[in-house]
Design a protein around this motif. Structure first.
Motif, PDB file in Angstrom:
ATOM      1  N   ALA A  65      35.102  28.470  27.372  1.00  0.00           N
ATOM      2  CA  ALA A  65      35.796  26.856  27.211  1.00  0.00           C
ATOM      3  C   ALA A  65      36.408  25.876  28.029  1.00  0.00           C
ATOM      4  CB  ALA A  65      36.556  26.462  25.801  1.00  0.00           C
ATOM      5  N   GLY A  66      36.836  27.141  29.453  1.00  0.00           N
ATOM      6  CA  GLY A  66      37.846  26.241  30.533  1.00  0.00           C
ATOM      7  C   GLY A  66      37.045  25.905  31.593  1.00  0.00           C
ATOM      8  N   VAL A  67      36.530  27.177  31.597  1.00  0.00           N
ATOM      9  CA  VAL A  67      35.172  26.706  33.151  1.00  0.00           C
ATOM     10  C   VAL A  67      34.469  25.759  31.669  1.00  0.00           C
ATOM     11  CG1 VAL A  67      33.158  27.898  33.692  1.00  0.00           C
ATOM     12  CG2 VAL A  67      35.713  29.008  33.254  1.00  0.00           C
ATOM     13  N   LEU A  68      33.585  25.594  31.262  1.00  0.00           N
ATOM     14  CA  LEU A  68      32.735  24.422  30.900  1.00  0.00           C
ATOM     15  C   LEU A  68      34.179  22.914  31.328  1.00  0.00           C
ATOM     16  CD1 LEU A  68      31.123  25.765  27.835  1.00  0.00           C
ATOM     17  CD2 LEU A  68      30.079  25.010  30.394  1.00  0.00           C
ATOM     18  N   ALA A  69      34.995  23.141  30.358  1.00  0.00           N
ATOM     19  CA  ALA A  69      35.592  21.670  31.159  1.00  0.00           C
ATOM     20  C   ALA A  69      35.516  21.641  32.582  1.00  0.00           C
ATOM     21  CB  ALA A  69      37.562  22.583  30.120  1.00  0.00           C
ATOM     22  N   VAL A  70      36.432  22.425  33.657  1.00  0.00           N
ATOM     23  CA  VAL A  70      36.150  22.371  34.547  1.00  0.00           C
ATOM     24  C   VAL A  70      34.256  22.231  35.803  1.00  0.00           C
ATOM     25  CG1 VAL A  70      35.908  23.448  37.089  1.00  0.00           C
ATOM     26  CG2 VAL A  70      37.848  23.758  35.076  1.00  0.00           C
TER      27      VAL A  70
ATOM     28  N   GLY B 198      30.105  18.970  25.671  1.00  0.00           N
ATOM     29  CA  GLY B 198      29.874  19.642  24.398  1.00  0.00           C
ATOM     30  C   GLY B 198      29.268  20.797  23.767  1.00  0.00           C
ATOM     31  N   LEU B 199      28.584  21.193  25.006  1.00  0.00           N
ATOM     32  CA  LEU B 199      29.081  23.033  24.513  1.00  0.00           C
ATOM     33  C   LEU B 199      30.167  23.666  25.016  1.00  0.00           C
ATOM     34  CD1 LEU B 199      26.250  23.860  27.920  1.00  0.00           C
ATOM     35  CD2 LEU B 199      26.213  24.429  24.663  1.00  0.00           C
ATOM     36  N   HIS B 200      30.858  23.027  25.754  1.00  0.00           N
ATOM     37  CA  HIS B 200      33.250  23.361  25.769  1.00  0.00           C
ATOM     38  C   HIS B 200      33.724  23.094  24.085  1.00  0.00           C
ATOM     39  CE1 HIS B 200      36.938  22.259  26.233  1.00  0.00           C
ATOM     40  NE2 HIS B 200      36.977  21.206  25.749  1.00  0.00           N
ATOM     41  N   LEU B 201      32.610  22.559  23.681  1.00  0.00           N
ATOM     42  CA  LEU B 201      33.772  22.212  22.088  1.00  0.00           C
ATOM     43  C   LEU B 201      32.861  23.374  21.160  1.00  0.00           C
ATOM     44  CD1 LEU B 201      33.820  17.858  21.228  1.00  0.00           C
ATOM     45  CD2 LEU B 201      35.383  19.461  21.900  1.00  0.00           C
ATOM     46  N   ALA B 202      31.593  23.557  21.323  1.00  0.00           N
ATOM     47  CA  ALA B 202      30.734  23.920  20.605  1.00  0.00           C
ATOM     48  C   ALA B 202      31.442  25.641  20.978  1.00  0.00           C
ATOM     49  CB  ALA B 202      29.251  24.510  21.085  1.00  0.00           C
TER      50      ALA B 202
ATOM     51  N   VAL C 184      40.418  22.478  17.845  1.00  0.00           N
ATOM     52  CA  VAL C 184      39.769  22.629  18.540  1.00  0.00           C
ATOM     53  C   VAL C 184      40.237  21.355  19.506  1.00  0.00           C
ATOM     54  CG1 VAL C 184      37.157  22.388  19.398  1.00  0.00           C
ATOM     55  CG2 VAL C 184      37.807  23.792  17.020  1.00  0.00           C
ATOM     56  N   ALA C 185      40.238  19.679  18.908  1.00  0.00           N
ATOM     57  CA  ALA C 185      40.272  18.614  20.051  1.00  0.00           C
ATOM     58  C   ALA C 185      41.403  19.507  20.550  1.00  0.00           C
ATOM     59  CB  ALA C 185      40.475  17.239  18.807  1.00  0.00           C
ATOM     60  N   LEU C 186      42.659  18.955  20.041  1.00  0.00           N
ATOM     61  CA  LEU C 186      43.625  19.914  21.244  1.00  0.00           C
ATOM     62  C   LEU C 186      43.524  20.728  21.880  1.00  0.00           C
ATOM     63  CD1 LEU C 186      46.645  19.434  18.333  1.00  0.00           C
ATOM     64  CD2 LEU C 186      46.079  17.488  19.857  1.00  0.00           C
ATOM     65  N   ALA C 187      43.231  21.804  21.715  1.00  0.00           N
ATOM     66  CA  ALA C 187      42.395  22.247  22.629  1.00  0.00           C
ATOM     67  C   ALA C 187      42.003  21.883  23.624  1.00  0.00           C
ATOM     68  CB  ALA C 187      42.220  24.309  22.086  1.00  0.00           C
ATOM     69  N   SER C 188      40.686  21.192  23.190  1.00  0.00           N
ATOM     70  CA  SER C 188      40.678  20.831  23.862  1.00  0.00           C
ATOM     71  C   SER C 188      40.705  20.014  25.602  1.00  0.00           C
ATOM     72  CB  SER C 188      38.930  19.772  23.653  1.00  0.00           C
ATOM     73  OG  SER C 188      38.145  19.066  24.298  1.00  0.00           O
TER      74      SER C 188
ATOM     75  N   LEU D   4      40.766  20.539  29.395  1.00  0.00           N
ATOM     76  CA  LEU D   4      40.704  19.487  30.019  1.00  0.00           C
ATOM     77  C   LEU D   4      41.593  18.855  30.886  1.00  0.00           C
ATOM     78  CD1 LEU D   4      38.696  16.840  27.446  1.00  0.00           C
ATOM     79  CD2 LEU D   4      37.162  18.954  29.632  1.00  0.00           C
ATOM     80  N   LEU D   5      43.020  18.969  30.612  1.00  0.00           N
ATOM     81  CA  LEU D   5      44.332  18.821  31.406  1.00  0.00           C
ATOM     82  C   LEU D   5      44.172  19.940  32.590  1.00  0.00           C
ATOM     83  CD1 LEU D   5      46.775  17.486  31.850  1.00  0.00           C
ATOM     84  CD2 LEU D   5      47.974  18.770  30.599  1.00  0.00           C
ATOM     85  N   ILE D   6      43.922  21.358  32.507  1.00  0.00           N
ATOM     86  CA  ILE D   6      44.128  22.027  33.320  1.00  0.00           C
ATOM     87  C   ILE D   6      42.761  21.817  34.204  1.00  0.00           C
ATOM     88  CG2 ILE D   6      43.770  24.533  33.306  1.00  0.00           C
ATOM     89  CD1 ILE D   6      45.373  24.811  30.412  1.00  0.00           C
ATOM     90  N   ALA D   7      42.047  21.781  33.607  1.00  0.00           N
ATOM     91  CA  ALA D   7      40.716  21.128  34.661  1.00  0.00           C
ATOM     92  C   ALA D   7      40.975  20.094  36.003  1.00  0.00           C
ATOM     93  CB  ALA D   7      39.484  21.030  34.036  1.00  0.00           C
ATOM     94  N   ASP D   8      41.199  18.895  34.850  1.00  0.00           N
ATOM     95  CA  ASP D   8      42.145  18.188  35.883  1.00  0.00           C
ATOM     96  C   ASP D   8      43.200  18.095  36.967  1.00  0.00           C
ATOM     97  OD1 ASP D   8      40.805  15.963  35.112  1.00  0.00           O
ATOM     98  OD2 ASP D   8      41.948  15.843  33.110  1.00  0.00           O
ATOM     99  N   VAL D   9      44.429  18.955  36.685  1.00  0.00           N
ATOM    100  CA  VAL D   9      45.122  19.899  37.570  1.00  0.00           C
ATOM    101  C   VAL D   9      44.721  20.575  38.553  1.00  0.00           C
ATOM    102  CG1 VAL D   9      47.783  20.842  37.432  1.00  0.00           C
ATOM    103  CG2 VAL D   9      47.128  19.435  35.450  1.00  0.00           C
TER     104      VAL D   9
END
Length: 323
Positions: A70-75, A231-235, A296-300, A304-309
């Motif tokens: 999910a982290g990779v998909l967030a990036v 969407g895949l990131h959440l799924a 899931v929302a909080l993990a997302s 996403l914060l880590i991706a931004d950083v």
């Protein structure tokens, strides 16, 4: 379009496709860039450290493997969001180098975690001066960017959520009513024309540039790809609680797109904090349960914060090397 001596603009702002040239920075500017890079990295690390408990909870409940994917998909999704901004700049005739444009965008995005959510706009307006682009033009690009993100998010939500569950149409029929107004607002002449009207009332010079249809369509295309990635990131994380098929992926994609749009529209919330989680709990709750949807929302949000950083850190380093 004409230019004035009081507010010079580059060939890029005048609609040319030429790449703005950057002069070699002085030692003082190099030191400033190094300081900015360090500030971005340290500030980003602090933001992640503040969310360490939520991240630990996500890893414990969702498994390290799912969180990593999910982290990779967030990036990936965050990079696609950046492409929306780049496409709009190109559509307005502003063509900085890919390294410079990505550096500016990702670094400025950390400002959305401050109250008010307007700091990325302020930062990008200031950065635009390096390219010889007037602040009002960068303001126009940023308003267009937020407009495309919000409109495409609502549009994707309207196209997917009503059909993602047996009773989806009963809950989300009202989104379909927004499709026509959104299409009108996304016309490449609407936002620049409105800005010109506002500037005229304020006694300021008009925006002076227009967005091409190709630039707008390209930006919308990148936005759709970003919503699919998110969407895949959440799924991936939803699979920890329920079997996920095509309909569930559609619900996750439409839910994330709508939640992101709502977060941007609610300007006082830093990065849509609270608003995005509430929307995801509503859209994903019927599928995996409300407490699980909130997890899931909080993990997302943390991912996403880590991706931004990560992207801001890379962007700051790339910007420091730009000559």
């Amino acid at each position: 379009m004409t230019t004035t001596d009081s507010d010079p603009v580059s060939a890029a702002e005048a609609g040319s496709s030429a790449t703005p040239g950057l002069t070699k920075p002085s030692p003082a500017k190099r030191l400033l860039k190094i300081a900015l890079a360090l500030l971005v990295v340290l500030g980003g690390a602090y933001l992640v450290w503040r969310q360490r408990e939520d991240l630990a909870t996500a890893v414990q409940e969702l498994s390290l493997g799912r969180v990593a994917i999910a982290g990779v998909l967030a990036v990936v999704g965050t990079m696609l969001i950046g492409q929306i901004w780049v496409a709009l700049l190109h559509g307005m005739g502003i063509r900085p180098s890919p390294r410079d444009s990505h550096s500016v965008f990702y670094v400025s995005q950390l400002g959305k975690y401050l109250p008010g959510s307007v700091w990325p706009v302020v930062a990008q307006m200031q950065f635009g001066l390096r390219w010889g682009v007037a602040r009002r033009t960068m303001l126009g690009a940023n308003i267009l960017f937020m407009g495309v993100v919000v409109a495409s998010g609502i549009g994707v939500g309207a196209l997917l959520l009503p059909w993602s569950s047996p009773d989806g149409l009963n809950h989300y029929w009202w989104l379909l009513l927004l499709l026509l107004p959104l299409a009108v607002c996304l016309h490449p002449r609407v936002v620049p024309g409105m800005l010109d009207w506002v500037f005229a009332r304020l006694g300021r010079e008009p925006l002076g540039v227009r967005l091409t249809a190709r630039g707008l369509l390209t930006a919308v295309g990148w936005a759709v790809l970003a919503w699919v990635a998110f969407g895949l990131h959440l799924a991936v994380m939803m699979e920890s609680y329920a079997s996920v098929g095509l309909l569930e992926v559609a619900a996750a994609t439409g839910g994330m797109a709508l939640a992101w749009a709502a977060g941007i529209a609610f300007i006082p919330a830093p990065a849509g904090a609270g608003v995005r989680e509430a929307m995801l709990s509503l859209t994903l709750g019927p599928i995996i349960g409300v407490p699980e949807a909130l997890t899931v929302a909080l993990a997302s949000r943390v991912l996403l914060l880590i991706a931004d950083v990560v992207l801001a850190g890379l962007g700051a380093v790339a910007g420091r090397r730009t000559s």
